[in-house]
Design an enzyme around this catalytic site. Structure first.
Site, PDB file in Angstrom:
ATOM      1  NE  ARG A  45      -0.206 -17.702  -6.321  1.00 22.80           N
ATOM      2  CZ  ARG A  45       0.746 -18.921  -6.584  1.00 22.80           C
ATOM      3  NH1 ARG A  45       1.459 -18.994  -6.810  1.00 22.80           N
ATOM      4  NH2 ARG A  45      -0.628 -19.945  -7.006  1.00 22.80           N
ATOM      5  CE1 TYR A  97       6.286   7.265  -1.190  1.00 26.89           C
ATOM      6  CE2 TYR A  97       6.911   4.828  -1.133  1.00 26.89           C
ATOM      7  CZ  TYR A  97       5.586   6.401  -1.263  1.00 26.89           C
ATOM      8  OH  TYR A  97       3.882   5.950  -1.185  1.00 26.89           O
ATOM      9  CG  ASP A 170      13.061   4.047  -5.290  1.00 28.03           C
ATOM     10  OD1 ASP A 170      12.595   4.124  -6.676  1.00 28.03           O
ATOM     11  OD2 ASP A 170      12.515   3.535  -4.524  1.00 28.03           O
ATOM     12  CE  LYS A 195       4.783   7.122  -7.080  1.00 23.58           C
ATOM     13  NZ  LYS A 195       4.470   6.261  -6.350  1.00 23.58           N
TER      14      LYS A 195
END
Length: 381
Positions: A45, A97, A170, A195
């Site tokens: 982690r 978005y 972004d 993406k």
């Protein structure tokens, strides 16, 4: 060394075995010589060698200080928002978005409020800044109407007023292959690496690249505390995708440009507006040409008969464009934002920001452009 070469050559072979590809360190914990004495890794982690390699790759691509990899794009968005406190304000791009819009609404409960403006005009931002404004949130190009914001001008102008304001961009649509927001003045860059960066529609991933050590240490603490890390296997998949980023984005951009020109030239009785920053007719074309190396692989358009029903007829009639959420993969996709990616955005907000009921978004893959053109042409007859 050119950027394409640098990307490949910076993914080093494994020094232990000589393996040419990055190993998957599929482990949750690590042996320590004594309590707190280890080789830089104690628990996955906190750190993982495979994830660390991915983070270095994106740092080099975005020309930042350091990067962090998360379990999804929205997990990375959430981490950045956790830098804020009760009473802070955000100024954000208006046609943001849908998933980010939804998350910003959740943060209202914590006393963090967002003002949405058209960021294609820098004065819209500067005019509403106040001592409470701690963050400016940009998408350029935006999803799905492909608006372009002048990142450099916005960064310089806003920091003249409030030097400590955080500029977040972004960069999912442009990717670091086409645009480097940190070079243009941004403090943090976010990617839904699901993406273009991973690029094969088979992984969820989010990335943050920061400009300085202070932002990194704060976000690293948040990442380790909340646990939204990218797994070793998904890190490896994303590394694999990164290696063909330049090849894919070039082909995808070429396909998008050809179809955008076709739509403009052969504008049928069905099509109303066409959104693609590579077209001279796009209102932000000049800014896009200034800050991007190319114009990306997304084209959106609306219909003259502006209804959801008509849009659904189009998106369910294509052969090669597959109806699906997401974008940036090797296969071309078609999407209806009003009922898919932006369905959680209120109707009045969608219409105000240009997301018409009939708006259709095309995400171009790496297929032959003539086949894609034929597919679109057949649907629009």
């Amino acid at each position: 060394m050119k950027e394409e070469t640098r990307l490949i050559q910076n993914i080093l072979s494994d020094p232990l075995t000589g393996a040419i590809t990055t190993p998957i360190y599929q482990t949750s914990t690590y042996v320590q010589e004594a309590p707190g004495v280890h080789k830089g890794y104690d628990y996955t982690r906190t750190n993982n060698p495979t994830r660390k390699i991915l983070e270095k790759i994106i740092t080099d691509l975005e020309k930042g200080y350091k990067s962090l990899a998360f379990s999804s794009g929205l997990a990375s968005v959430d981490a950045v928002l956790k830098l804020l406190e009760n009473g802070d304000e955000i100024v954000a791009v208006d046609d943001i978005y849908g998933g980010t819009y939804r998350l910003l609404n959740l943060y209202k409960k914590l006393g963090i409020h967002t003002k949405f403006v058209d960021t294609t005009h820098s004065e819209n931002i500067i005019s509403i800044l106040s001592p409470k404004t701690k963050m400016i949130w940009l998408e350029s190009p935006t999803n799905p109407t492909l608006k372009i914001s002048d990142i450099k001008h916005i960064s310089e102008s806003s920091k003249k007023v409030y030097p400590n304001i955080m500029i977040v961009v972004d960069n999912t649509f442009a990717t670091p292959a086409l645009q480097n927001p940190i070079i243009l003045g941004a403090d943090m860059v976010i990617h839904s690496a699901t993406k273009y960066i991973a690029g094969h529609s088979d992984v969820l991933a989010g990335l943050i690249t920061v400009k300085n050590p202070d932002f990194y240490e704060k976000l690293k603490y948040i990442q380790n505390s909340t646990g939204g890390i990218l797994s070793p296997f998904d890190s490896w998949l994303t590394i694999r995708g990164c290696q063909t980023l330049y090849l894919r984005i070039k082909k995808q951009s070429d396909n998008a440009f050809k179809i955008a020109l076709f739509l403009l030239k052969e504008k049928s009785h069905l099509i109303d507006k066409i959104y693609y920053p590579g077209l001279y007719q796009h209102k932000n074309h000049t800014i896009a040409a200034k800050q991007q190396l190319s114009f990306g692989g997304i084209v959106s358009f609306s219909l003259k008969n502006d209804t959801i029903e008509n849009a659904k007829k189009v998106v369910t009639s294509t052969k090669y464009f597959k109806l699906a959420e997401s974008l940036g993969g090797t296969k071309s996709l078609i999407c209806h934002p009003a009922t898919m990616t932006h369905k959680s955005t209120p109707l009045e907000v969608r219409r105000k920001t240009g997301i018409q009921d009939s708006l259709i978004r095309l995400s171009f893959g790496i297929e032959n452009s003539e086949d894609l053109l034929e597919d679109i042409n057949n649907v629009l007859q």
